[in-house]
Write a protein that holds these residues in place. Sequence first.
Motif: not given
Lengths: 230, 178, 621
Positions: B77, B82-84, B87-88, B91-92, B138-139, C383, C608, C611
């Motif tokens: 983290s 975090h900016v990418r 956190e999501k 969480r998953e 990604t999630s 980014k 999701i 995405e």
Amino acid sequence: MLNLTLNGLEISVEKGTTLLEAAKFYGMEIPTLCSDEALSPYGACRLCLVEIGTGNHSRLVSSCTYPAREGLTVRTHTERVVQARKLLLELYLATCPSSKTIQDMASKLGVTKVRFKQKHEECILCGLCVRMCAEQMQGKAIGFVKRGIKRRITAPFAKKSEDCRLCGGCMYICPACQARCQGPQEKSPICNACLNLSAPCLDYFEEAMCYMDPCVACELGTGRKAKAQS
Amino acid sequence: MEERTKTDLENLKKQNGSSVVSLLQEVQEKYNYLPEELLREIAKERNIPLMDIYSVATFYKAFSLSPKGKHKVVTCSGTACHVRGSEKVTREISRTLGIESGHTTEDGLYSLENVSCLGACALAPLVVIDGEYHGSMTSAKILEILNGHTAGKKENGCCCHDQGKKENDCRQVSLPRA
Amino acid sequence: MNVLHSRLKTTQDLEKLREQLRKNREEKSTYLAVCGDTGCAVWGSKTVKNFSQECLEKKGLAGTIGLKFTGCLGLCESGPVVIVFPQEIFYQKVQEDDVEEIIEKTVLKGEVIERLLYNDPVTGEKYIYARDIPFYKKQQRTLLASNWKNDPTSIEDYLALDGYEAFEQALTKMTPREIIAEVKNSLLRGRGGAGFPTGAKWEECYEVHADQKYIICNADEGDPGAFMDRSLLEGNPHSVLEGLIIGGYAIGAREGIVYIRAEYPTAVAKVRLAIAQAEELGLLGENILGSGFNFKVSVSIGAGAFVCGETSALVASVEGRVGEPRQKPPHLAERGYLNKPTVINNVESLANIPYIIRHGAVSYCLTGTEKSKGTKIFSLVGKVLNTGLVEVPLGMTLREIIFEIGGGIKNGKQFKAVQTGGPSGGCLPASLLDSPTDFEELSAAGSMMGSGGMIVMDEETCMVDIARYFLRFLEDESCGRCFSCREGISRMLEMVEDITRGESSPGQLDLLRELAHVVKDSSLCGLGQTAANPVLATIRYFEDEYLAHILEKRCPAGVCRELIQFSINEELCQGCGLCLKKCPGEAIRGEKKQPHAILGDKCTKCGICLETCKYNAVLKS
């Protein structure tokens, strides 16, 4: 001897004196929750803040831990200091409202409103009990665990410590324990203050987790007796 | 006391100079946690107040007083992660495994840890499962990996190959051991 | 390379060895440099390296063509990176299938393989040589330069590239006072964050008389999003070690300690190896090079606590205690490790020392601004297009670093802010892009230099969320001793969380500011004193974003979960059912080939569906 300026007064103190001691000696009152003459300074409560230096380079330090240095300019009640103290006391009230010591101190400084969400902590982690145990009683039965907001005072593994001699020094010195004992909470091994002579502990908690087991107050009070009778 | 702790204590006694932190690091390394009984013995043998050992053991993040899971899921983290969107992702994982960060599943299979930065920010967000680095998470991707993992049909290669290898897709390889 | 060397007894021995090593190196001037840093390793550089080794052996070239598994080559985004020497041809995203071709064509025939060249996303051009790539062209890689030429596990490489020459010079030709004067004149400032002059630190400790002194290298790089120190230790450990030995000699210490965080196992291994190699050669130990100077170095491993980056907490941790900072004064130069005078220097500061001694303070001062000299390594992440490790002269503007070196923002988005200084720093907006990066400018802007993490944020980053992120980090990492820091951070977090949930009022924002100033003013150590910076800086530059959360209950960046909603555009939805299948909360309903819909109360806002949707039919508002 070291020469310094305290609130505009030219003073001299012995080497090794802290700013808090110096101020006290010259009759300036500084509030504090975590210092005691018999114990080593700790600097945890931050109420004894004073402003040192002048102009843009001045800063706030805790006077209990800051040693007197030659030529230092110290001011104990500047606006900056008082503002910080007041906000800290407001935070104390918002965190640990039931302590008589904190309430008195707040009212003395005119803190009458709490703008933060109200919490009900029993302990302010000033560490007086920990130092009392280690320094005066050579006990080290209790100490700090974890860090940050999770920091707590407890005995090793949250169990009754073999090093505890039931002297009660920790309770004697606690500034937050002036409130009535609420009995031990199931998740914490410390019941805070057993000054209450009709201690409920052993009645309600078969396996009392109080690290002071048997608790001095309980011994004196009815708790143990009640248990013996049942 | 058990035999194994005895021999360990013998070993620990030999290194008289080492500090509490390094002693605990050794115990943690060996058992994957700090057994209470062993800490009590160390305190006695080395004549260190138990409270001091307990304070150190609970202060540092590297130590754990309860056994860790068989599989370790580590989420980074760091700020870059975090900016990418780490956190999501965390969480998953937390939802899928049913545990919060810092905990172990009841069956003792998985433990979830959150570290502040692994220093591999080009791969953000980063998830490490049993030493395997999964970058650009990604999630959706992490769910596939976890489901594959929990179902015991962990495929060779990368989770997202079936969607066609795109720029910056998860490329997954084992990190060489130091 | 396992060449056994005998202990060097004099400086002549060292010179002789160096000459020999230089000659060996010249004979093997053609070599492949494969980046072995974590970033590239995850992309598969270890396989590339192993395969190259096999290939060279199979072709009988192992004796004539070299292969180096180097430290970070910089452009982490395009890993695994391979550079072919002596031409310095730069290949990116190399996989094992490419290895044979590289050896056949480029190494043996000097031909360039078009496919593996770096294609600059901004100019659209392909570049053959590393030095021409915009990412490298603008940099001034003084400390990182040898990463390209150096096998970090080989002291031979380091010696052949003038390594330990500065130490030899310091030991034989300079007095401790002269060394300190040189470092002072170089105006080198600590690279760990606060920027205290290194020379002054050394002098203070030198002046104290004691039977034992210590010098500690602080490699507890805790700032999230920063990995400069790790890369230096993994890429060129001897340069840090040399700086440490010179520092030890200058202040009169006989013992040095390298304190490394446990999250960096590779760095620990490389440093341990470097120490063993230096001991074997007699560059550490008793009577070094016959000078009578004794010095030993040990490694101490952190146990995971950000606060241990603070010097007095670091000392407590090395001593094996809980890492709680203490009141200073007394400073570490009076009472440090084991109560002896101690100097603590950051990894990058120490890596600068050999250069300063070898080239002199005057030459060092040619780079940088009036008060901040030399170069600084930044980890440019977030980014930004070219994620990686960059070294630039101090004073270069943020715009040059982010847009010229970094190539600008990913996916054509708008730049919003850049975060420097880690949890103690702040976020700077676009209006400050042209300010130079030096210690003074960054502090004046409400941020700080910090150790060198530079996290770029775009329009999809919520600044309130960033404040919340750092407060959460600090709430856990504070040691908890000071009430102001422990409770203050927790209360700031409480208020910021209320804002992200849309449960706040303008009055709360004023209270947050008031509290932030008190936490800053009344805490004991650097952690508490700077803990409010992320809050204050974001309020200062992005107050409108705070107000959008508070007054309009809206998160403009679409990050704060409580303030966003997902929905499906019925016209765009093809009813493919992919989102329905993937939704972990069973919050999507719909028949096949019919537009789907999201059930608001069941939606966990995991994103999701957004995405996975191939038709851009999922909307976030």
